[in-house]
Design a protein around this motif. Structure first.
Motif, PDB file in Angstrom:
ATOM      1  N   ILE A 217       0.972  -1.237   0.161  1.00 44.06           N
ATOM      2  CA  ILE A 217       0.190  -0.124  -0.064  1.00 44.06           C
ATOM      3  C   ILE A 217       0.636   1.326  -0.278  1.00 44.06           C
ATOM      4  O   ILE A 217       0.830   2.250  -1.025  1.00 44.06           O
ATOM      5  CB  ILE A 217      -0.915   0.029   1.185  1.00 44.06           C
ATOM      6  CG1 ILE A 217      -2.099  -1.185   0.797  1.00 44.06           C
ATOM      7  CG2 ILE A 217      -1.349   0.892   1.277  1.00 44.06           C
ATOM      8  CD1 ILE A 217      -3.179  -1.459   2.062  1.00 44.06           C
ATOM      9  N   GLU A 221       1.555   4.234  -3.072  1.00 41.22           N
ATOM     10  CA  GLU A 221       0.432   5.075  -2.898  1.00 41.22           C
ATOM     11  C   GLU A 221       2.307   6.054  -2.983  1.00 41.22           C
ATOM     12  O   GLU A 221       1.846   7.213  -3.836  1.00 41.22           O
ATOM     13  CB  GLU A 221       0.898   6.165  -1.450  1.00 41.22           C
ATOM     14  CG  GLU A 221      -0.849   5.423  -0.548  1.00 41.22           C
ATOM     15  CD  GLU A 221      -1.379   4.964   0.756  1.00 41.22           C
ATOM     16  OE1 GLU A 221       0.267   5.466   1.825  1.00 41.22           O
ATOM     17  OE2 GLU A 221      -1.779   4.963   1.275  1.00 41.22           O
ATOM     18  N   LEU A 230      -5.520  -2.041  -5.847  1.00 44.01           N
ATOM     19  CA  LEU A 230      -5.515  -1.561  -4.897  1.00 44.01           C
ATOM     20  C   LEU A 230      -6.643  -2.484  -3.611  1.00 44.01           C
ATOM     21  O   LEU A 230      -6.240  -2.723  -2.674  1.00 44.01           O
ATOM     22  CB  LEU A 230      -5.227  -0.244  -5.025  1.00 44.01           C
ATOM     23  CG  LEU A 230      -4.640   0.134  -3.692  1.00 44.01           C
ATOM     24  CD1 LEU A 230      -3.670  -0.227  -3.164  1.00 44.01           C
ATOM     25  CD2 LEU A 230      -4.664   1.462  -4.683  1.00 44.01           C
ATOM     26  N   TYR A 234      -6.892  -3.273  -0.124  1.00 47.92           N
ATOM     27  CA  TYR A 234      -7.721  -2.568   0.772  1.00 47.92           C
ATOM     28  C   TYR A 234      -7.632  -3.846   1.882  1.00 47.92           C
ATOM     29  O   TYR A 234      -8.435  -4.005   3.180  1.00 47.92           O
ATOM     30  CB  TYR A 234      -7.873  -1.704   0.587  1.00 47.92           C
ATOM     31  CG  TYR A 234      -7.646  -0.910  -0.100  1.00 47.92           C
ATOM     32  CD1 TYR A 234      -6.316  -0.108   0.187  1.00 47.92           C
ATOM     33  CD2 TYR A 234      -7.623   0.321  -1.349  1.00 47.92           C
ATOM     34  CE1 TYR A 234      -5.412   0.406  -0.193  1.00 47.92           C
ATOM     35  CE2 TYR A 234      -7.090   1.924  -1.496  1.00 47.92           C
ATOM     36  CZ  TYR A 234      -6.062   1.805  -0.958  1.00 47.92           C
ATOM     37  OH  TYR A 234      -5.279   2.955  -1.050  1.00 47.92           O
ATOM     38  N   TYR A 253      -9.496   0.415   7.054  1.00 46.49           N
ATOM     39  CA  TYR A 253      -9.440  -0.192   5.571  1.00 46.49           C
ATOM     40  C   TYR A 253     -10.948  -0.536   4.510  1.00 46.49           C
ATOM     41  O   TYR A 253     -10.462  -0.533   3.416  1.00 46.49           O
ATOM     42  CB  TYR A 253      -8.150  -1.727   5.326  1.00 46.49           C
ATOM     43  CG  TYR A 253      -7.126  -0.776   5.427  1.00 46.49           C
ATOM     44  CD1 TYR A 253      -5.927  -0.148   4.111  1.00 46.49           C
ATOM     45  CD2 TYR A 253      -6.715  -1.303   6.642  1.00 46.49           C
ATOM     46  CE1 TYR A 253      -4.673   0.221   4.792  1.00 46.49           C
ATOM     47  CE2 TYR A 253      -5.285  -0.016   7.259  1.00 46.49           C
ATOM     48  CZ  TYR A 253      -4.153   0.338   6.365  1.00 46.49           C
ATOM     49  OH  TYR A 253      -3.338   0.554   5.926  1.00 46.49           O
ATOM     50  N   GLU A 257     -11.537   0.299   0.586  1.00 46.74           N
ATOM     51  CA  GLU A 257     -11.586   0.199  -0.236  1.00 46.74           C
ATOM     52  C   GLU A 257     -13.542  -0.076  -0.591  1.00 46.74           C
ATOM     53  O   GLU A 257     -13.109  -0.656  -1.884  1.00 46.74           O
ATOM     54  CB  GLU A 257     -12.338  -1.822   0.482  1.00 46.74           C
ATOM     55  CG  GLU A 257     -12.422  -2.525  -0.600  1.00 46.74           C
ATOM     56  CD  GLU A 257     -12.833  -4.504   0.325  1.00 46.74           C
ATOM     57  OE1 GLU A 257     -12.590  -4.308   1.754  1.00 46.74           O
ATOM     58  OE2 GLU A 257     -13.828  -5.306  -0.707  1.00 46.74           O
TER      59      GLU A 257
END
Ligand SMILES: C[S@@+](CC[C@H](N)C(=O)[O-])C[C@H]1O[C@@H](n2cnc3c(N)ncnc32)[C@H](O)[C@@H]1O
Length: 302
Positions: A217, A221, A230, A234, A253, A257
């Motif tokens: 993650i 980013e 991604l 998440y 998270y 998501e």
């Protein structure tokens, strides 16, 4: 040049045709929901693929067969024109199938894309959403493959499948941006494969899985890479935290998501709906835990 509500399709030197924003497009906007022209149920490249494409194509009325013929056809060293044209323009529908969509097939690739495509089973259409704000005049691009694949894999897939050399800034590893990006993407590729291999149920090495998920993650980013991959990561972070009883972090998270799915897929996509249901369940569970704790405290105070 053909213009629609949000975009125009026109030629660009060196890339054939491409799609351009004809107004400022906000992140999360649905740019198109394209109709399926033709599909094959199995897109594996084997000796039967030509026959599968031919059967599907010849099942169409002549006018639609002609529309397929207007799509870009790369000069592939081994494939027939129909196979080359199909593979250079197809998008995944219900896996392992692939389909052709006349408008979406004009979108070029970037490994720093500003839009995301997805097959929406509920709508039976391919949707393309803006991942970020796209200013008027910018080219609308998607990444045909996972953007975090290393340069060598991206190059091989683009050459083999689409017969082009990508010229985006991520593919210029001689520059600082390209070099740093390549380092991150290689690491993301390794992590994604390792995370994918970990079991869905509670694993023997939860701590290791969580570390890999959080590192992925962070890298995404830093590299400003986005995509449905991604939201899957998440979801893994949500599960890791939930399994270890950290509901508040699991909730954060779960929210990320849902936000990602909403933005990239829309609220009418089954994956968005499922993640939103999971989020609601988690919120309900968290509220019950808080209520139980408060009741306990009140009893203790008596
Ligand atoms: C799905 S089509 C995209 C639209 C296509 N440019 C056209 O003229 O219809 C895929 C083909 O576009 C070209 N293409 C896509 N992205 C490109 C890029 N970044 N640079 C150069 N050519 C690209 C390649 O020839 C590829 O096979």
């Amino acid at each position: 040049m053909i213009s629609y509500k949000m975009y125009t399709i026109r030629s660009i030197p060196g890339k054939g045709q491409g799609m351009f924003a004809n107004k400022d497009i906000k992140a999360g906007s649905r740019i198109l929901a394209d109709e399926l022209l033709l599909s094959i149920a199995e897109s594996k490249i084997d000796e039967g693929i030509g026959e599968r494409i031919s059967v599907s194509l010849h099942g169409l009325p002549p006018e639609q067969q002609q529309q397929f013929e207007t799509l870009h056809c790369p000069d592939h060293p081994t494939w027939t024109p129909a196979v080359s044209r199909f593979l250079a323009n197809c998008f995944e529908v219900e896996a392992p199938g692939s389909g052709i969509f006349l408008k979406a097939s004009r979108i070029n690739n970037s490994c720093f894309p500003n839009a995301f495509f997805s097959w929406n089973q509920n709508l039976h259409r391919l949707t393309v959403h803006a991942m970020v704000d796209i200013p008027i005049g910018d080219e609308i691009t998607v990444c045909y493959i996972f953007p975090f694949y290393s340069l060598q894999i991206r190059r091989d897939l683009f050459r083999e499948h689409y017969v082009f050399e990508c010229d985006c800034s991520a593919c210029h590893v001689e520059t600082g941006i390209g070099r740093r990006g390549e380092f991150r993407r290689r690491r993301m590729e390794t992590l994604y494969t390792a995370i994918d291999k970990t079991n869905d149920g509670p694993s023997n090495n939860d701590q290791k899985e969580l570390e890999m998920v959080l590192e992925f993650i962070r890298l995404a980013e830093d590299e400003r890479l986005d995509g449905q991959f991604l939201s899957c990561i998440y979801s893994r972070a949500k599960k890791c935290y939930d399994d270890r009883g950290s509901e508040q972090l699991a909730l954060e998270y779960a929210e990320m998501e849902v936000e990602t799915n909403m933005r990239l897929l829309g609220d009418d996509h089954a994956d968005t709906q499922e993640s939103a249901r999971d989020l609601d369940e988690l919120k309900t569970r968290l509220a019950m835990v808080q209520q139980t704790e408060e009741n306990g405290e009140n009893l203790g105070a008596l």
